[in-house]
Design a protein around this motif. Structure first.
Motif, PDB file in Angstrom:
ATOM      1  N   SER A 130       0.831  -1.208   0.000  1.00  0.00           N
ATOM      2  CA  SER A 130       0.000   0.000   0.000  1.00  0.00           C
ATOM      3  C   SER A 130       0.864   1.256   0.000  1.00  0.00           C
ATOM      4  CB  SER A 130      -0.951  -0.002   1.200  1.00  0.00           C
ATOM      5  OG  SER A 130      -0.209   0.003   2.404  1.00  0.00           O
ATOM      6  N   ILE A 131       2.001   1.228   0.689  1.00  0.00           N
ATOM      7  CA  ILE A 131       2.908   2.381   0.658  1.00  0.00           C
ATOM      8  C   ILE A 131       3.461   2.577  -0.747  1.00  0.00           C
ATOM      9  CG2 ILE A 131       5.155   3.209   1.460  1.00  0.00           C
ATOM     10  CD1 ILE A 131       4.447   2.007   4.191  1.00  0.00           C
ATOM     11  N   TRP A 132       3.844   1.497  -1.404  1.00  0.00           N
ATOM     12  CA  TRP A 132       4.364   1.584  -2.775  1.00  0.00           C
ATOM     13  C   TRP A 132       3.282   2.103  -3.724  1.00  0.00           C
ATOM     14  CZ3 TRP A 132       8.567   1.961  -5.429  1.00  0.00           C
ATOM     15  CH2 TRP A 132       8.541   1.746  -6.802  1.00  0.00           C
ATOM     16  N   LYS A 133       2.047   1.639  -3.533  1.00  0.00           N
ATOM     17  CA  LYS A 133       0.960   2.061  -4.419  1.00  0.00           C
ATOM     18  C   LYS A 133       0.668   3.551  -4.245  1.00  0.00           C
ATOM     19  CE  LYS A 133      -1.932   0.718  -7.514  1.00  0.00           C
ATOM     20  NZ  LYS A 133      -1.453   0.292  -8.809  1.00  0.00           N
ATOM     21  N   MET A 134       0.680   4.044  -3.004  1.00  0.00           N
ATOM     22  CA  MET A 134       0.471   5.471  -2.774  1.00  0.00           C
ATOM     23  C   MET A 134       1.584   6.298  -3.414  1.00  0.00           C
ATOM     24  SD  MET A 134      -1.163   5.899   1.020  1.00  0.00           S
ATOM     25  CE  MET A 134       0.115   5.008   1.873  1.00  0.00           C
ATOM     26  N   HIS A 135       2.820   5.813  -3.320  1.00  0.00           N
ATOM     27  CA  HIS A 135       3.941   6.503  -3.969  1.00  0.00           C
ATOM     28  C   HIS A 135       3.732   6.535  -5.483  1.00  0.00           C
ATOM     29  CE1 HIS A 135       8.020   7.553  -5.134  1.00  0.00           C
ATOM     30  NE2 HIS A 135       8.073   6.458  -5.864  1.00  0.00           N
ATOM     31  N   HIS A 136       3.296   5.418  -6.043  1.00  0.00           N
ATOM     32  CA  HIS A 136       3.062   5.332  -7.487  1.00  0.00           C
ATOM     33  C   HIS A 136       1.958   6.299  -7.917  1.00  0.00           C
ATOM     34  CE1 HIS A 136       3.002   3.490 -11.431  1.00  0.00           C
ATOM     35  NE2 HIS A 136       1.707   3.300 -11.328  1.00  0.00           N
ATOM     36  N   TRP A 137       0.877   6.379  -7.136  1.00  0.00           N
ATOM     37  CA  TRP A 137      -0.210   7.303  -7.462  1.00  0.00           C
ATOM     38  C   TRP A 137       0.261   8.748  -7.415  1.00  0.00           C
ATOM     39  CZ3 TRP A 137      -4.143   4.501  -3.860  1.00  0.00           C
ATOM     40  CH2 TRP A 137      -4.699   3.421  -4.537  1.00  0.00           C
ATOM     41  N   ASN A 138       1.100   9.093  -6.428  1.00  0.00           N
ATOM     42  CA  ASN A 138       1.614  10.466  -6.334  1.00  0.00           C
ATOM     43  C   ASN A 138       2.502  10.797  -7.524  1.00  0.00           C
ATOM     44  OD1 ASN A 138       0.282  11.051  -3.957  1.00  0.00           O
ATOM     45  ND2 ASN A 138       1.985  10.384  -2.666  1.00  0.00           N
ATOM     46  N   GLU A 139       3.320   9.848  -7.956  1.00  0.00           N
ATOM     47  CA  GLU A 139       4.159  10.083  -9.130  1.00  0.00           C
ATOM     48  C   GLU A 139       3.304  10.258 -10.385  1.00  0.00           C
ATOM     49  OE1 GLU A 139       7.512  10.532  -9.591  1.00  0.00           O
ATOM     50  OE2 GLU A 139       7.493  10.721  -7.412  1.00  0.00           O
ATOM     51  N   GLN A 140       2.278   9.454 -10.540  1.00  0.00           N
ATOM     52  CA  GLN A 140       1.375   9.591 -11.692  1.00  0.00           C
ATOM     53  C   GLN A 140       0.704  10.953 -11.693  1.00  0.00           C
ATOM     54  OE1 GLN A 140      -1.362   6.280 -11.490  1.00  0.00           O
ATOM     55  NE2 GLN A 140      -0.382   5.323 -13.250  1.00  0.00           N
ATOM     56  N   LYS A 141       0.306  11.435 -10.510  1.00  0.00           N
ATOM     57  CA  LYS A 141      -0.344  12.733 -10.414  1.00  0.00           C
ATOM     58  C   LYS A 141       0.614  13.853 -10.823  1.00  0.00           C
ATOM     59  CE  LYS A 141      -2.055  13.338  -6.419  1.00  0.00           C
ATOM     60  NZ  LYS A 141      -2.455  13.700  -5.059  1.00  0.00           N
ATOM     61  N   VAL A 150       3.266  13.604 -12.869  1.00  0.00           N
ATOM     62  CA  VAL A 150       3.521  13.517 -14.309  1.00  0.00           C
ATOM     63  C   VAL A 150       2.318  14.025 -15.088  1.00  0.00           C
ATOM     64  CG1 VAL A 150       3.870  11.900 -16.211  1.00  0.00           C
ATOM     65  CG2 VAL A 150       5.212  11.669 -14.125  1.00  0.00           C
ATOM     66  N   ARG A 151       1.129  13.643 -14.654  1.00  0.00           N
ATOM     67  CA  ARG A 151      -0.089  14.079 -15.343  1.00  0.00           C
ATOM     68  C   ARG A 151      -0.245  15.599 -15.279  1.00  0.00           C
ATOM     69  NH1 ARG A 151      -3.827  11.241 -12.574  1.00  0.00           N
ATOM     70  NH2 ARG A 151      -3.172   9.366 -13.661  1.00  0.00           N
ATOM     71  N   SER A 152       0.027  16.200 -14.124  1.00  0.00           N
ATOM     72  CA  SER A 152      -0.094  17.653 -14.015  1.00  0.00           C
ATOM     73  C   SER A 152       0.971  18.353 -14.861  1.00  0.00           C
ATOM     74  CB  SER A 152       0.010  18.097 -12.556  1.00  0.00           C
ATOM     75  OG  SER A 152       1.299  17.853 -12.053  1.00  0.00           O
ATOM     76  N   PHE A 153       2.179  17.772 -14.945  1.00  0.00           N
ATOM     77  CA  PHE A 153       3.225  18.359 -15.790  1.00  0.00           C
ATOM     78  C   PHE A 153       2.785  18.384 -17.246  1.00  0.00           C
ATOM     79  CE2 PHE A 153       6.812  17.524 -18.658  1.00  0.00           C
ATOM     80  CZ  PHE A 153       7.532  18.695 -18.470  1.00  0.00           C
ATOM     81  N   TYR A 154       2.269  17.262 -17.745  1.00  0.00           N
ATOM     82  CA  TYR A 154       1.859  17.223 -19.149  1.00  0.00           C
ATOM     83  C   TYR A 154       0.616  18.069 -19.400  1.00  0.00           C
ATOM     84  CZ  TYR A 154       5.400  13.882 -20.489  1.00  0.00           C
ATOM     85  OH  TYR A 154       6.608  13.297 -20.770  1.00  0.00           O
ATOM     86  N   ASP A 155      -0.246  18.215 -18.420  1.00  0.00           N
ATOM     87  CA  ASP A 155      -1.391  19.107 -18.582  1.00  0.00           C
ATOM     88  C   ASP A 155      -0.926  20.554 -18.737  1.00  0.00           C
ATOM     89  OD1 ASP A 155      -3.226  17.077 -18.497  1.00  0.00           O
ATOM     90  OD2 ASP A 155      -3.696  17.337 -16.359  1.00  0.00           O
ATOM     91  N   LEU A 156       0.024  20.973 -17.888  1.00  0.00           N
ATOM     92  CA  LEU A 156       0.564  22.336 -18.000  1.00  0.00           C
ATOM     93  C   LEU A 156       1.302  22.526 -19.321  1.00  0.00           C
ATOM     94  CD1 LEU A 156       1.917  22.920 -14.380  1.00  0.00           C
ATOM     95  CD2 LEU A 156      -0.105  23.951 -15.431  1.00  0.00           C
ATOM     96  N   LEU A 157       2.004  21.487 -19.771  1.00  0.00           N
ATOM     97  CA  LEU A 157       2.730  21.572 -21.034  1.00  0.00           C
ATOM     98  C   LEU A 157       1.757  21.719 -22.202  1.00  0.00           C
ATOM     99  CD1 LEU A 157       5.651  21.433 -22.084  1.00  0.00           C
ATOM    100  CD2 LEU A 157       5.308  18.984 -22.411  1.00  0.00           C
ATOM    101  N   ASN A 158       0.667  20.968 -22.180  1.00  0.00           N
ATOM    102  CA  ASN A 158      -0.329  21.049 -23.259  1.00  0.00           C
ATOM    103  C   ASN A 158      -1.068  22.376 -23.258  1.00  0.00           C
ATOM    104  OD1 ASN A 158       0.300  18.549 -24.268  1.00  0.00           O
ATOM    105  ND2 ASN A 158      -1.253  17.492 -23.042  1.00  0.00           N
ATOM    106  N   LYS A 159      -1.279  22.965 -22.062  1.00  0.00           N
ATOM    107  CA  LYS A 159      -1.957  24.261 -21.982  1.00  0.00           C
ATOM    108  C   LYS A 159      -1.048  25.398 -22.415  1.00  0.00           C
ATOM    109  CE  LYS A 159      -4.931  22.994 -18.104  1.00  0.00           C
ATOM    110  NZ  LYS A 159      -5.163  23.237 -16.672  1.00  0.00           N
ATOM    111  N   GLY A 160       0.242  25.164 -22.467  1.00  0.00           N
ATOM    112  CA  GLY A 160       1.179  26.195 -22.852  1.00  0.00           C
ATOM    113  C   GLY A 160       1.647  27.058 -21.694  1.00  0.00           C
ATOM    114  N   GLU A 161       1.331  26.650 -20.475  1.00  0.00           N
ATOM    115  CA  GLU A 161       1.740  27.430 -19.312  1.00  0.00           C
ATOM    116  C   GLU A 161       3.224  27.237 -18.997  1.00  0.00           C
ATOM    117  OE1 GLU A 161      -0.822  26.789 -16.002  1.00  0.00           O
ATOM    118  OE2 GLU A 161      -2.635  26.974 -17.199  1.00  0.00           O
ATOM    119  N   ILE A 162       3.777  26.112 -19.413  1.00  0.00           N
ATOM    120  CA  ILE A 162       5.210  25.871 -19.256  1.00  0.00           C
ATOM    121  C   ILE A 162       5.765  25.427 -20.597  1.00  0.00           C
ATOM    122  CG2 ILE A 162       5.092  25.278 -16.806  1.00  0.00           C
ATOM    123  CD1 ILE A 162       5.256  22.335 -17.598  1.00  0.00           C
ATOM    124  N   THR A 163       7.071  25.529 -20.742  1.00  0.00           N
ATOM    125  CA  THR A 163       7.710  25.113 -21.981  1.00  0.00           C
ATOM    126  C   THR A 163       9.039  24.445 -21.656  1.00  0.00           C
ATOM    127  OG1 THR A 163       8.536  25.837 -24.118  1.00  0.00           O
ATOM    128  CG2 THR A 163       8.824  27.364 -22.295  1.00  0.00           C
TER     129      THR A 163
END
Length: 67
Positions: free
Chosen positions: A32-43, A45-58
């Protein structure tokens, strides 16, 4: 002549059922600790690519960042 009897603790072997239960509990806790770590990493990465697609970061450095 009989001396007083002293009750000694008798050593028993390992309890198989107890060890299995402890192993399962430790495995579930670690999993369960590993799974929570994995979910946080996914979150992250997902937020990074969302910001990249919106053009807020480059990823292209500006002149200020180069020097």
């Amino acid at each position: 002549m009989a001396g007083p009897r002293i009750a000694h603790a008798t050593l028993k072997g390992p309890s198989v059922v107890k060890e299995i239960v402890i192993g399962i509990a430790l495995g579930l806790a670690a999993g369960s600790i590993w799974k929570m770590h994995h979910w946080n990493e996914q979150k992250r990465v997902r937020s990074f690519y969302d910001l990249l697609n919106k053009g807020e970061i480059t990823l292209v450095p500006t002149e200020e960042q180069i020097f």
